[in-house]
Design a protein around this motif. Structure first.
Motif, short mmCIF file in Angstrom:
data_model
loop_
_atom_site.label_atom_id
_atom_site.label_comp_id
_atom_site.label_asym_id
_atom_site.label_seq_id
_atom_site.Cartn_x
_atom_site.Cartn_y
_atom_site.Cartn_z
N ASN A 1 -37.65 -2.70 14.71
CA ASN A 1 -37.97 -1.76 15.80
C ASN A 1 -39.28 -2.11 16.51
O ASN A 1 -40.20 -1.31 16.56
CB ASN A 1 -38.07 -0.32 15.27
N GLU A 2 -39.33 -3.30 17.04
CA GLU A 2 -40.58 -3.73 17.68
C GLU A 2 -40.37 -4.03 19.17
O GLU A 2 -41.00 -4.93 19.72
CB GLU A 2 -41.14 -4.97 16.98
N GLN A 3 -39.48 -3.31 19.83
CA GLN A 3 -39.21 -3.63 21.22
C GLN A 3 -40.47 -3.57 22.08
O GLN A 3 -40.59 -4.30 23.06
CB GLN A 3 -38.16 -2.66 21.79
N ALA B 1 -45.05 -8.91 13.54
CA ALA B 1 -44.66 -8.88 14.94
C ALA B 1 -45.64 -8.08 15.79
O ALA B 1 -45.69 -8.22 17.00
CB ALA B 1 -43.26 -8.26 15.07
N ASP B 2 -46.45 -7.24 15.15
CA ASP B 2 -47.17 -6.24 15.93
C ASP B 2 -48.52 -6.72 16.45
O ASP B 2 -49.30 -5.93 16.95
CB ASP B 2 -47.36 -4.96 15.11
N LEU B 3 -48.80 -8.03 16.30
CA LEU B 3 -50.03 -8.62 16.82
C LEU B 3 -51.28 -8.11 16.12
O LEU B 3 -52.38 -8.23 16.62
CB LEU B 3 -50.17 -8.39 18.33
N GLN B 4 -51.09 -7.53 14.92
CA GLN B 4 -52.28 -7.18 14.14
C GLN B 4 -52.92 -8.44 13.59
O GLN B 4 -54.12 -8.49 13.39
CB GLN B 4 -51.88 -6.26 12.98
N ASP B 5 -52.08 -9.42 13.32
CA ASP B 5 -52.58 -10.71 12.90
C ASP B 5 -52.62 -11.60 14.14
O ASP B 5 -51.59 -11.88 14.73
CB ASP B 5 -51.64 -11.35 11.88
N ILE C 1 -41.28 -14.44 11.80
CA ILE C 1 -41.71 -13.11 12.20
C ILE C 1 -40.65 -12.07 11.82
O ILE C 1 -39.55 -12.09 12.35
CB ILE C 1 -41.92 -13.03 13.73
N PRO C 2 -40.97 -11.17 10.88
CA PRO C 2 -40.03 -10.09 10.57
C PRO C 2 -40.12 -9.02 11.65
O PRO C 2 -41.22 -8.66 12.08
CB PRO C 2 -40.54 -9.55 9.23
N VAL C 3 -38.98 -8.53 12.07
CA VAL C 3 -38.98 -7.59 13.19
C VAL C 3 -38.15 -6.36 12.85
O VAL C 3 -36.98 -6.46 12.53
CB VAL C 3 -38.39 -8.26 14.45
N ASN D 1 -34.45 -10.37 12.49
CA ASN D 1 -34.24 -8.98 12.84
C ASN D 1 -33.79 -8.21 11.61
O ASN D 1 -32.72 -8.44 11.06
CB ASN D 1 -33.18 -8.88 13.94
N ASP D 2 -34.63 -7.27 11.19
CA ASP D 2 -34.38 -6.52 9.97
C ASP D 2 -33.68 -5.20 10.29
O ASP D 2 -34.21 -4.13 10.03
CB ASP D 2 -35.73 -6.29 9.27
N GLY D 3 -32.52 -5.31 10.89
CA GLY D 3 -31.74 -4.11 11.19
C GLY D 3 -32.40 -3.14 12.15
O GLY D 3 -32.32 -1.92 11.95
N GLN E 1 -45.33 2.04 16.37
CA GLN E 1 -45.88 2.71 15.21
C GLN E 1 -45.72 1.89 13.97
O GLN E 1 -44.87 1.02 13.90
CB GLN E 1 -45.11 4.02 15.00
N THR E 2 -46.54 2.17 12.97
CA THR E 2 -46.40 1.46 11.71
C THR E 2 -45.04 1.74 11.10
O THR E 2 -44.52 2.84 11.22
CB THR E 2 -47.51 1.84 10.72
N LYS E 3 -44.48 0.72 10.45
CA LYS E 3 -43.18 0.88 9.79
C LYS E 3 -43.40 1.12 8.31
O LYS E 3 -42.48 1.06 7.51
CB LYS E 3 -42.31 -0.35 10.03
N TYR E 4 -44.65 1.34 7.94
CA TYR E 4 -44.97 1.60 6.54
C TYR E 4 -45.54 2.99 6.36
O TYR E 4 -46.75 3.15 6.24
CB TYR E 4 -45.98 0.58 6.01
N1 UDP Z 1 -40.98 -4.75 9.11
C1 UDP Z 1 -39.71 -5.18 8.76
N2 UDP Z 1 -38.88 -4.34 8.06
C2 UDP Z 1 -39.27 -3.10 7.66
C3 UDP Z 1 -40.59 -2.68 7.99
C4 UDP Z 1 -41.42 -3.53 8.71
O1 UDP Z 1 -39.30 -6.30 9.11
O2 UDP Z 1 -38.48 -2.39 7.03
C5 UDP Z 1 -41.86 -5.66 9.87
C6 UDP Z 1 -42.49 -5.06 11.11
O3 UDP Z 1 -41.65 -5.20 12.24
C7 UDP Z 1 -43.77 -5.85 11.24
C8 UDP Z 1 -44.13 -6.15 9.80
O4 UDP Z 1 -42.93 -5.98 9.04
O5 UDP Z 1 -43.54 -7.09 11.91
C9 UDP Z 1 -45.24 -5.26 9.28
O6 UDP Z 1 -44.94 -3.90 9.51
P1 UDP Z 1 -46.01 -2.88 10.04
O7 UDP Z 1 -46.88 -3.53 11.06
O8 UDP Z 1 -45.32 -1.65 10.48
O9 UDP Z 1 -46.85 -2.58 8.73
P2 UDP Z 1 -48.43 -2.27 8.65
O10 UDP Z 1 -49.13 -3.35 9.41
O11 UDP Z 1 -48.62 -0.93 9.29
O12 UDP Z 1 -48.72 -2.29 7.20
#
Ligand code: UDP
Ligand code: MG
Length: 333
Positions: free
Chosen positions: A15-17, A97-101, A11-13, A44-46, A206-209
């Motif tokens: 800012n997902e507190q 991490a965001d439970l979208q999947d 799980i890439p993370v 944890n990606d910083g 919020q989305t990180k993209y």
């Molecule tokens: N994420 C990450 N590093 C980043 C941006 C996002 O590790 O620089 C992780 C984020 O925590 C999440 C996943 O990548 O677990 C997908 O990100 P996000 O849900 O924001 O993207 P979206 O679903 O909106 O495309």
């Protein structure tokens, strides 16, 4: 415990507190219902919020949680790569991490893996709670990419998938910096199968993209899997040259036989500006490729880890006192 687990969940993370505790709860519920031994590998990606604290706490309470802390924010694709490099399972699930999947799909993925598939990719059937723009742009992007590349990248798939140990090891040999993981996995081949699922809205946060990162990502995907933009520059050159030839013929004819001295300031300007634009555009396309070549040539590591706490090895966390003190922000006066 020291034995390698059968299943790793990466799980890439970033800012997902707001979602981590719920993610852990739902995932654990699913995994405990299965018979495979497992590890949850948090990368944890910083993060700049309290995600790391939460992850350390999860790790201290549950040894099945492992933690890779990157030295800074390297981006989603590299965070997943770090996870794959550290995963010990015979099969590895990549999940946001965001439970979208929905983690509830994992048992079906594992069942398909047991049937002999090497890659089980989640294919979105619906995307609830995402903006119309994101849906339309994503749909357009996947179809555009399909036309641009020779690799058969399935449409409407993200990185949510299960991959077998063979695929993880093969991925470890693809050292490119600008990564488009789902394309790279498609490129590898092996036995791949789709698993349809419904993509949920983000649980919290919020989305990180943002658009900027999405465009970067799209450029990376296109450039890493296609030479077509370079060829397009050549093709454009030919088209313009042909047009110029025709016009030059006309100009000479008009001067010699029709007695017209070309009077066109307008046509001149149009031609000059158009040619300038075509040249800059072509240069830009070359630059996109060249920049990436430069990046690869430098041969830097893909990411840098701050510490790794995995399996029975907890030395990295020594001295990090459990940040269990008061969690709530101070009450406002
Ligand atoms: N994420 C990450 N590093 C980043 C941006 C996002 O590790 O620089 C992780 C984020 O925590 C999440 C996943 O990548 O677990 C997908 O990100 P996000 O849900 O924001 O993207 P979206 O679903 O909106 O495309
Ligand atoms: Mg998301």
């Amino acid at each position: 415990m020291s034995e390698a687990p059968l299943l790793s969940v990466v799980i890439p993370v970033y800012n997902e507190q707001a979602v981590l505790p719920e993610m852990y709860r739902r995932l654990t519920e699913v995994l405990e219902g299965m018979e495979e031994s497992y590890e949850i590998l948090l990368v944890n990606d910083g993060s700049r919020d309290r995600s790391l604290e939460i992850m350390i706490r999860l790790r201290k309470h549950d040894p099945r949680v492992s933690l890779v802390n990157l030295a800074r924010n390297f981006g989603h694709q590299l965070a997943v790569t770090a996870g794959l490099d550290h995963a010990r399972g015979r099969a590895v699930v990549i999940i946001d991490a965001d439970l979208q999947d929905p983690p509830e799909v994992i048992p079906q993925m594992v069942a398909l893996w047991r049937e002999g598939y090497d890659v089980v990719y989640g294919q979105r059937q619906a995307r609830a709670g995402e903006s119309l723009f994101k849906k339309v742009s994503a749909a357009a992007f996947y179809r555009f990419l399909r036309r641009m590349t020779s690799v058969d990248i399935p449409v409407d798939t993200g990185d949510f998938r299960l991959i077998s140990r063979r695929v993880v090891d093969a991925m470890g040999r693809l050292g490119e910096h600008h990564r488009f993981l789902r394309g790279m996995i498609a490129w590898l081949g092996f036995r791949q199968v789709a698993l349809k699922y419904e993509r949920a809205p983000r649980f919290a946060g919020q989305t990180k993209y943002p658009l900027r990162k999405m465009l970067r990502f799209a450029a990376d995907a296109t450039v890493s899997f296609s030479f077509l933009p370079l060829r397009a520059a050549t093709a454009l050159g030919f088209v313009v040259a042909a047009a110029c030839l025709v016009y030059a013929g006309y100009a000479v004819w008009a001067r010699l036989f029709a007695g017209v001295t070309v009077s066109g300031w307008t046509s001149l300007m149009v031609a000059v500006l158009f040619l300038g634009a075509v040249q800059l555009l072509s240069l830009g396309i070359i630059g996109e490729y060249l920049g990436r070549v430069y990046e690869e040539v430098k041969g830097r590591p893909l990411y840098v880890t701050d510490f790794v706490a995995q399996g029975p090895d907890d030395r990295a966390l020594e001295g990090r006192d459990e940040p269990d003190r008061d969690e709530r922000p101070p009450a406002s006066p």
